[in-house]
Scaffold this active site. Structure first.
Site, PDB file in Angstrom:
ATOM      1  N   ASP A 147      -5.213  -3.907   8.838  1.00 48.36           N
ATOM      2  CA  ASP A 147      -4.176  -3.935   7.798  1.00 48.36           C
ATOM      3  C   ASP A 147      -3.794  -5.364   7.426  1.00 48.36           C
ATOM      4  O   ASP A 147      -2.617  -5.690   7.245  1.00 48.36           O
ATOM      5  CB  ASP A 147      -2.935  -3.152   8.230  1.00 48.36           C
ATOM      6  CG  ASP A 147      -2.014  -2.837   7.046  1.00 48.36           C
ATOM      7  OD1 ASP A 147      -2.490  -2.838   5.904  1.00 48.36           O
ATOM      8  OD2 ASP A 147      -0.797  -2.616   7.288  1.00 48.36           O
ATOM      9  N   SER A 179       7.170  -5.238   4.191  1.00 41.30           N
ATOM     10  CA  SER A 179       5.783  -5.347   4.629  1.00 41.30           C
ATOM     11  C   SER A 179       5.196  -6.682   4.197  1.00 41.30           C
ATOM     12  O   SER A 179       5.425  -7.144   3.073  1.00 41.30           O
ATOM     13  CB  SER A 179       4.936  -4.224   4.020  1.00 41.30           C
ATOM     14  OG  SER A 179       5.029  -3.051   4.762  1.00 41.30           O
ATOM     15  N   HIS A 208      -2.413  -2.898   2.928  1.00 38.36           N
ATOM     16  CA  HIS A 208      -1.818  -1.834   2.126  1.00 38.36           C
ATOM     17  C   HIS A 208      -0.890  -2.370   1.046  1.00 38.36           C
ATOM     18  O   HIS A 208      -0.601  -1.674   0.072  1.00 38.36           O
ATOM     19  CB  HIS A 208      -1.092  -0.822   3.027  1.00 38.36           C
ATOM     20  CG  HIS A 208       0.247  -1.259   3.529  1.00 38.36           C
ATOM     21  ND1 HIS A 208       0.434  -1.851   4.760  1.00 38.36           N
ATOM     22  CD2 HIS A 208       1.483  -1.202   2.969  1.00 38.36           C
ATOM     23  CE1 HIS A 208       1.715  -2.116   4.945  1.00 38.36           C
ATOM     24  NE2 HIS A 208       2.373  -1.731   3.863  1.00 38.36           N
TER      25      HIS A 208
END
Length: 506
Positions: free
Chosen positions: A158, A247, A120
């Site tokens: 992910d 992230s 992402h």
């Protein structure tokens, strides 16, 4: 989560927290060894813990990088005097012309410039360029210093891998996650609020709050049944502060070893707060990044069952498992002899407690894997249960969602045609071919170039294939092996279509 640019990352209250931990350590020492406790004050204990934290950060931070994402065409080329500053003004004097609109972190996994981050984080590589900072060294997506390419990305786990033109980088050391426990101290290294514009990442610390946790949906509109393996569980939960922008960073232990890749998704769409989760460094994680490094898509297994939770009364009585409400004909589940009403209790010896743990255990298996299943099945009288052991060879899962997997290497093509497991077809085609699936599953055409040899032979997307030149083929590997040595006409046998066999010219 990748977030909008801010200014600072503050960690209020960490000093009192550190002292509190030190006091607890001192009290424990006092109960275990009074003499040692007399020699070790609370301050000494705090300083020892502080030194351990600092050493772990120093070992790991050299392998964590900052990443910025730009819309295509907004990232400037390197000038003769070197790359421009990250937020320098553009040709019209507007600073935001070259400022990144998103930011995050990544981890070095190979000294040749391979960087691991979240799927992402990168978004769609066809729409974005990237800048990577490695200890004050900026690498651009255009110009002399650039990102060569995004190697591959997988939405199911992910995870994504990109490569920069750099040598001699120091890869992160992976730790063992099998013995993780709640309460273990962990450190988060990332790029909160985009402050690591020189590649010097920031640190936070806390404990492991829980293990095997599912990732909650980001909002009421999110579909909880699609997109991610971790919607069913498996994540590390931590109370370490994971602000937006962390992230893709590393969650490390006190040895400086990475035990998780941070996935700091927002609590809800547009939120400035994030949830404290990390993808664990386990067998699935390691297998996936090795596949992505080669430029290939990661593939995951599919069984073909619809599971439900056991009734509450049975769960209160101590039973565990997931009851199979439906077994799809033509899938590996049907070939393995599973039946509606079976209670699936173990996958490869791992206990199944409910629907989510079953879906997680199945979802982390690779395509074509052979797995051992244990089920409880009612006897003929219906008054008792017996345990049945069986083996299933999985087909391939179709990963649904807004964005598909991508890879640097294209999918193989033979005479204008691509094939895959039938279970990997898009949902619209899959619904059409379910009734025709042969026992044990089969292959399906996923794409045909117009006017190619396969197109002229009458092959179309959704066509099921069972044989090549009279040889049974049940996987893409078997198909391409069967056609590899054929330089002339090739006979393809179709399922449920007429004529049943077509010939593809060279």
């Amino acid at each position: 989560m990748i977030g909008k640019l801010q200014n600072v990352w503050l960690e209020p209250g960490r000093a009192p927290r550190l002292l509190a931990v030190a006091v607890l350590m001192t009290l424990w020492l006092a109960s275990a060894a009074p003499v040692a406790a007399q020699e070790l004050s609370a301050l000494d204990a705090a300083l020892a813990l502080e030194e351990t934290l600092a050493d772990a950060i120093a070992r790991a931070e050299k392998s964590v990088v900052a990443i910025a994402r730009y819309r295509k065409g907004r990232l400037p080329s390197a000038s003769p005097d070197g790359p421009p500053a990250p937020f320098a003004a553009g040709p019209t004097g507007a600073a935001d012309e070259i400022a990144p609109n998103e930011y995050a972190a990544g981890v070095v996994i190979d000294p040749r410039g391979y960087i691991l981050t979240n799927y992402h984080v990168l978004g769609d590589p066809a729409e974005n360029d990237y800048r990577v900072w490695v200890h004050r060294r900026p690498f651009l997506a255009v110009g002399v210093q650039r990102v060569e390419h995004v190697i591959a990305g997988d939405p199911w786990t992910d995870l994504a891998v990109l490569k920069i033109e750099a040598d001699g980088l120091e890869p992160i050391s992976f730790g063992d996650t099998k013995g993780l426990r709640k309460g273990r101290i962990v450190i988060a290294l990332g790029n909160p609020y985009g402050i690591a514009k020189d590649g010097q990442v920031s640190a936070s610390w806390g404990i492991i709050a829980n293990l095997g946790r599912p990732l909650p949906p980001a909002g009421a509109s999110a579909d909880p049944t699609k997109d991610s393996l971790y919607q069913y569980g498996g994540l590390i939960q931590t109370d370490a502060r994971l602000q937006l922008g962390t992230s893709g960073g590393a969650l490390v232990n006190l040895r400086g070893e990475m035990i998780g890749l941070i996935t700091a998704l927002g609590t809800r769409e547009g939120s400035e707060r994030s949830r404290g989760f990390a993808i664990p460094v386990n067998e699935v994680f390691l297998r996936t990044i090795e596949t992505l490094k080669t430029g290939r898509k990661a593939e995951f297994g599919f069984l073909g069952v619809s599971p439900d939770n056991l009734p509450d009364a049975q769960r209160r009585a101590g039973r565990h498992g997931a009851v199979l409400s439906h077994v799809v004909a033509g899938t590996p589940a049907a070939a393995a002899g599973l039946k509606e009403g079976d209670i699936l209790t173990h996958v490869n010896g791992t206990p199944v407690y409910d629907r989510s743990t079953l879906m997680h255990e199945l979802g982390k298996q690779p395509a074509a894997a052979e797995i051992q299943l244990a089920v409880e099945r009612r006897t003929a009288s219906g008054q008792a249960w017996r345990v049945v052991q069986t083996t299933a060879k999985l087909s391939k899962r179709q990963v649904t969602g807004l964005r598909p997997p991508y890879s640097h290497l294209p999918d193989p093509v033979w005479r204008g045609m691509q094939v895959d497991y039938a279970t990997a077809l898009p949902q619209t085609l899959l619904r059409q071919v379910w009734p025709q699936l042969p026992p044990g599953g089969g292959l399906a055409v996923t794409h045909v170039e117009r006017d190619s040899a396969c197109w002229k032979a009458g092959l179309r997307p959704g066509t099921l294939i069972s044989h090549v030149n009279g040889e049974r083929v049940a996987s893409p590997e078997e198909f391409f092996a069967a056609v590899a040595e054929s330089h002339g006409p090739v006979r393809i046998q179709r399922v449920a279509d007429k004529p049943a066999e077509v010939t593809v010219a060279p």
